[in-house]
Design a protein around this motif. Sequence first.
Motif, short mmCIF file in Angstrom:
data_model
loop_
_atom_site.label_atom_id
_atom_site.label_comp_id
_atom_site.label_asym_id
_atom_site.label_seq_id
_atom_site.Cartn_x
_atom_site.Cartn_y
_atom_site.Cartn_z
N SER A 55 -11.66 -78.83 -29.81
CA SER A 55 -12.73 -79.03 -28.84
C SER A 55 -13.88 -79.66 -29.23
O SER A 55 -14.10 -79.75 -30.72
N PRO A 56 -14.84 -80.09 -28.52
CA PRO A 56 -16.10 -80.95 -29.07
C PRO A 56 -16.93 -79.86 -30.04
O PRO A 56 -17.70 -80.11 -30.96
N GLU A 57 -17.00 -78.48 -29.45
CA GLU A 57 -17.80 -77.65 -30.23
C GLU A 57 -17.35 -77.15 -31.33
O GLU A 57 -17.91 -77.07 -32.39
N GLU A 58 -15.89 -77.02 -31.25
CA GLU A 58 -15.05 -76.62 -32.58
C GLU A 58 -14.03 -77.72 -32.83
O GLU A 58 -12.78 -77.11 -32.47
N GLY B 270 -9.03 -75.27 -35.96
CA GLY B 270 -8.07 -75.57 -35.11
C GLY B 270 -6.79 -75.14 -35.50
O GLY B 270 -6.61 -74.24 -36.28
N SER C 189 -11.88 -83.83 -31.96
CA SER C 189 -12.48 -83.04 -30.85
C SER C 189 -11.85 -82.51 -29.54
O SER C 189 -12.33 -82.03 -28.86
N ALA C 190 -10.40 -83.18 -29.57
CA ALA C 190 -9.59 -82.85 -28.31
C ALA C 190 -8.26 -82.50 -28.98
O ALA C 190 -7.81 -82.91 -29.99
N ARG C 191 -7.37 -81.89 -27.90
CA ARG C 191 -6.13 -81.60 -28.19
C ARG C 191 -5.40 -82.99 -28.26
O ARG C 191 -5.95 -84.01 -27.57
#
Length: 299
Positions: A91-94, A56, A36-38
């Motif tokens: 990202s947390p959303e995608e 992503g 959920s993060a880079r």
Amino acid sequence: MMEQKVSDLARLIERFTGRDGVHPTDVAELTLFRSSARSELIATLYEPSLCLIAQGSKEVHLADEVHRYDPAHFLLVSVDLPVAGCVTVASPEEPYLALRLSLDPGVVGELVADGAHADTQAHPARGLAVAPMEPPLLDAVTRLIGLLEAPRHVPALAPLVLREITYRLLTGPQGGRLRQIAAAGAPAQRIARAIRWLMDHFAKPLRVESLARQVRMSPSAFHHHFKTVTALSPLQYQKRLRLQEARRLMLGDGLDAAAAAYRVGYESPSQFSREYRRLFGAPPRADVDAVRSQSATRE
């Protein structure tokens, strides 16, 4: 149509992950990933495999090359390669949703022997490439993940779908990269044999001339073709293997830098420290402390 198929794949991966991390599956060759993060660049070893992203994007660094891929492209690796990779869009959303599918060189060889067509490269090609996603390949991969919904069918059906996926790769535009590794006597196949030897003996002193003779190539041709396939010289390849294994030993087994250095074949701790810093950007102890701190923060 492709966008819908990729969305379907993303939903399947989300269903069988649910949380960030690396997720093995009931299909031994299939691993799923969610983030959920880079991420920062992480050194790793890629075995022959197909890598797909459903959501992503990612960068893979091989020597001085940067290979970027996303849901519209796949990454194909035909030989074992020491690389560094990082998630660049998540990202947390995608969240980043991806998979890696290990390829069996034995199946590649069987399909080539059975006449699976692909334009063999006239000269060895890089053992890693990014290519546009193709609908038949995406369909086969989605069906493979779909088998996870009915584990009782995996033993009977997964080998068939895995064979289809390998066939799709062999008969697609990038098939020559796989075919050259299975073509007996071809320069790339000899380099693949040398790579397997290095994987098994990286802690031993490397005599390039001896390894060239072992795979029946002249030293100059061996060096040239090895660098064409891996983007590294044989000595650089061995060094990366040693340093990555030393890092694993320090992180996973708790060895100190000196013990890890000797374990992977270094005779000089100071040389090990210099080369480690050059590859990972920090001295061994500082790098390991930073990685552990990052892991603790994520938890």
